[in-house]
Design an enzyme around this catalytic site. Structure first.
Site, mmCIF file in Angstrom:
data_model
loop_
_atom_site.group_PDB
_atom_site.id
_atom_site.type_symbol
_atom_site.label_atom_id
_atom_site.label_comp_id
_atom_site.label_asym_id
_atom_site.label_seq_id
_atom_site.Cartn_x
_atom_site.Cartn_y
_atom_site.Cartn_z
ATOM 1 C CB THR A 297 14.376 -21.815 -5.174
ATOM 2 O OG1 THR A 297 13.144 -22.556 -5.144
ATOM 3 C CG2 THR A 297 14.475 -20.874 -4.001
ATOM 4 C CG ASP A 298 15.043 -25.359 -10.837
ATOM 5 O OD1 ASP A 298 13.827 -25.601 -10.927
ATOM 6 O OD2 ASP A 298 15.837 -25.643 -11.740
ATOM 7 C CD1 TRP A 299 10.914 -29.979 -7.550
ATOM 8 C CD2 TRP A 299 9.314 -29.081 -8.832
ATOM 9 N NE1 TRP A 299 9.797 -30.732 -7.390
ATOM 10 C CE2 TRP A 299 8.793 -30.210 -8.162
ATOM 11 C CE3 TRP A 299 8.477 -28.368 -9.694
ATOM 12 C CZ2 TRP A 299 7.473 -30.636 -8.344
ATOM 13 C CZ3 TRP A 299 7.174 -28.797 -9.864
ATOM 14 C CH2 TRP A 299 6.680 -29.912 -9.193
ATOM 15 C CB SER A 301 16.910 -25.809 -5.431
ATOM 16 O OG SER A 301 16.451 -24.492 -5.335
#
Ligand code: NOJ
Length: 767
Positions: A297-299, A301
């Protein structure tokens, strides 16, 4: 105070880690070294507890280099506990062999099964030795050079303990307001796909287990580059046709090039956050494309899905993300806290966890981490490889190739090497930090070669530097006030005095390196601060100006285009920036870059891109020219300032004899096209010959032009070469709104030339 605190925290944690290495804990793993990786993974999964499998899906940030909202203070101890207990599969932003060894040691020697960590880092355009920013590299259209540049980044990062980069960013974007365009390959899916592959190959090499290669990560899946109005982290609203034909192709190309990981995005697609988007992650990526690697995932998210109003709470967010196919949680701390109970409650099938853990462990095996978890932690290699002088040659070469000559009236460039009074003006002329660009966490500040330093190597001219004006008031990457531009004009006069006496004035203007990048969206893409006024003031006393632009995004420089005779787009070119610029200014390198992104006349034209649709009213009514009912603005032309694919040289090229073997082709036939290109100028030069198609009638509207091929060639003065292009089904088809690739018979137009504006064309029929 923040940085100081982080430093202290880091030192304490590092010491803490190092002190804990005695409690070695042996565990028996039941596979043999010669087993294939899937067998090894299976046997490992069998002996892992549910908790340990979930642990593999958990990624924590290191204790400094925060690249997202700061985690809670004091979480260092929690992270340490989790590492010891096998509840961490990866760490990001830990760097340097010492630090990596320290965290790896805890995972390997203190956790029950000793599973090594995969260490991720944003190696975006180099580790310490920096290449140009990715958008600049894209302007080279030189896939070999781009691959080499990624190899250098991988060599340095891997020598510093890192085995996974969060690159390449393959987001297509048509919006220069968005600060992250500096990190991508521009607006075109064909060029973007080729560059995605070159970068993946450069990072991963042919052998992922080699010590100088690292796993790549195509990001951000998907459509992050389409955030509304170019505002960072904003919502995205695009249709199916754009998703399938524009956004997804570079991701698909990266998957076909065997990219090991993908990162999803902060945005939503069709009302569903990318992190929880089953359609994107499972249906398309994992099922349709057969992606075998893992998705990070992105940070934070996962956590942010609660804020979006898509998940009720942390537990709901964990469920949605895991079911959708997000395999690893970056810094939400949610998988580790929620997934176990969700499985116990029967909400999530343990198979989902097994699948994610299996994907992650496979990449770790492929990297060779199970053979030797410290293989990237060789201090001698680190000393030898990081900042190796050999790398300077590679990034210098890349930097020169990235420069685009936008305009050159009366052959003002190249500059004469002798007997000239040259005034060098502009805050960016003497900058050693800004040319490094955004996203260069590990590199040292102020290590770029400035334009001033580069030009000082040409000693037979009289060079005088005056700043004229600063651009910004801030100077570090976390000062948001950086975007507040200075209004101070007190140094204008001394610059004007020097300009008056000069034969040629070189003005280095543009954006500071940290004015683009993540969370650096701008609504005004003119020259920031008082630079425009400075340019006009200098122009009043000397018209012989070469404008050297430094920027991480297309700028709107309409006044400059009208008045300034020579304009060189030099982006942010990394460690060797100043040498590259000087060599091009003096003609020791003949520029060959072409724009990977359209330059608008003003911000109101955005989004403006070459592969737009025709619309039903593309031109003024020839019989009733006074009528206003056609697709246009009443205050600015429809054309951009500089087209996609535009870029000049110190020589000129002529295209002729565009030839096709026949004019009617069957669906399965290969279409061979040739064109003659002659260097009609006086010096050797390189040219990027570009082939575009237009599908005249189709079941969904098609763009007025689509890039489908390009060739980078070099020609001596007077030399002619025949360049061949090939089109086939893959180039002529497109995705329908269900995401299926289709090819339809009909008439196709082809265009070949040195930019997307070429008019040299012919047609053929596909039956
Ligand atoms: C957030 C960014 O969107 C992503 O690209 C980056 O890799 C992570 N932070 C980690 O720094």
């Amino acid at each position: 105070m923040n940085i100081k605190f982080k430093l202290i925290q880091y030192i304490i944690v590092t010491i803490m880690f190092m002190a804990c290495t005695d409690n070695h804990n042996n565990n028996t793993i039941t596979y043999s070294k010669t087993d294939p990786i899937n067998k090894k993974v299976d046997s490992l999964i069998k002996i892992m507890t549910l908790k340990e499998k979930i642990g593999q899906m958990n990624q924590y940030n290191g204790f400094w280099d925060v690249t997202g909202p700061a985690p809670d203070n004091g979480d260092a101890e929690i992270k340490y506990e989790h590492l010891k207990n096998g509840l961490v599969g990866s760490m990001l932003s830990v760097r340097g062999t010492k630090a990596v060894r320290a965290v790896q040691k805890i995972a390997v020697e203190e956790s029950r099964l000793g599973i090594p960590l995969i260490i991720g880092f944003d190696v975006i355009h180099g580790y310490k030795t920096l290449s140009p920013i990715p958008l600049a590299e894209a302007a080279s259209w030189d896939l070999e050079a781009i691959e080499k540049s990624a190899q250098v980044a991988a060599a340095e990062a891997s020598a510093a303990g890192i085995n996974w980069t969060f690159a390449p960013m393959v987001d297509i974007s048509r919006d220069p307001r968005w600060g992250r365009v500096m990190e991508g390959a521009g607006e075109d899916p064909f060029l973007g796909s080729k560059i995605a592959v070159a970068r993946v190959k450069g990072f991963q090499g042919d052998d992922l287990s080699a010590v100088n290669t690292i796993a790549a990560c195509a990001k951000h899946f998907a459509a992050y580059g389409f955030s509304e109005a170019g505002k960072e982290y904003n919502t995205v609203d695009i249709g199916n046709s754009t998703l399938h034909n524009t956004v997804l192709p570079p991701f698909k190309a990266a998957v076909e090039a065997n990219v090991k990981t993908l990162m999803n995005a902060f945005n939503e697609y069709d009302g569903v956050p990318a992190t929880g988007n089953e359609y994107l992650l499972r249906n398309i990526l994992k099922d349709k494309w057969g992606f075998k690697g893992f998705v990070i995932t992105d940070w934070a998210s996962i956590k942010e899905m609660v804020i979006w109003g898509y998940a009720k709470d942390k537990r709901d967010a964990a469920k949605i993300a895991a079911l959708a196919g997000s395999d690893m949680d970056m810094e939400s701390h949610i998988y580790v806290s929620e997934l176990e109970q969700l499985v116990k409650d029967g909400v999530i099938d343990e198979k989902i966890i097994d699948e994610a853990a299996r994907r992650i462990l496979t990449v770790k095996f492929e990297l060779g981490l199970f053979d030797d978890p410290y293989r990237y932690c060789d201090e001698t290699r680190e000393k030898e490889v990081v900042n190796s002088p050999k790398h300077l040659d590679v990034v210098l070469d890349m930097a020169k190739k990235s420069i685009v000559l936008l305009k050159n009236e009366n052959d003002l460039l190249p500059l004469k090497k002798q007997g000239q009074n040259i005034a060098l003006i502009g805050a960016l002329a003497n900058e050693k930090n800004s040319p490094l660009g955004s996203w260069r966490i590990a590199s040292k500040d102020n290590t770029g070669v400035s334009v001033l330093e580069g030009m000082q190597n040409y000693k037979d001219n009289n060079l005088i530097y005056k700043k004229g004006a600063d651009i910004t008031v801030g100077d570090t990457q976390f000062v948001n006030e950086l975007t507040i531009n200075t209004t101070d004009k007190s140094e204008f006069n001394e610059a004007i005095d020097v300009a008056k006496k000069a034969d040629v004035v070189v003005m280095v203007l543009g954006e500071h390196g940290f004015q683009s990048g993540e969370a650096r969206s701008r609504t005004d893409i003119n020259l920031p601060g008082v630079q425009q006024e400075l340019l006009e003031a200098i122009y009043k006393v000397n018209k012989n100006i070469v404008l050297v632009l430094n920027n991480g995004r297309p700028l709107s420089i309409t006044w400059a285009d009208k008045h300034i005779p020579a304009i060189l787009e030099t982006w942010q070119l990394g460690t060797q920036a100043g040498h590259a610029v000087a060599q091009v200014l003096y003609g020791d390198y003949n520029p060959s870059g072409k724009l990977p992104m359209t330059f608008p006349r003003n911000v109101g034209q955005i989004p403006i891109y070459y592969n737009h649709k025709n619309t039903g009213r593309p031109v003024r009514d020839a019989f009733n020219p006074e009528l206003v009912f056609w697709s246009h603005y009443s205050d600015v032309e429809n054309t951009p300032l500089y087209h996609f694919g535009h870029g000049l040289s110190y020589t000129t090229f002529k295209y002729e004899n565009l030839a096709l073997e026949k004019t009617v082709f069957g669906m399965d036939e290969t279409i061979n096209i040739s064109v003659g290109i002659t260097n009609t100028g006086k010096v050797t030069g390189k040219e990027v010959a570009q082939l575009y198609i237009r599908d005249l009638v189709a079941s969904t509207t098609r763009p007025v032009k689509e890039l489908k091929g390009f060739e980078l060639i070099e020609l001596q003065a007077g030399e002619t070469k025949t360049v061949n292009f090939v089109l086939n089904k893959a180039s002529l088809g497109f995705y329908n709104n269900q995401g299926d690739f289709i090819i339809e018979p009909g008439t196709f137009e082809i265009f070949i030339g040195g930019s997307s504006q070429t008019t040299l064309n012919t047609r053929f029929e596909l039956e």
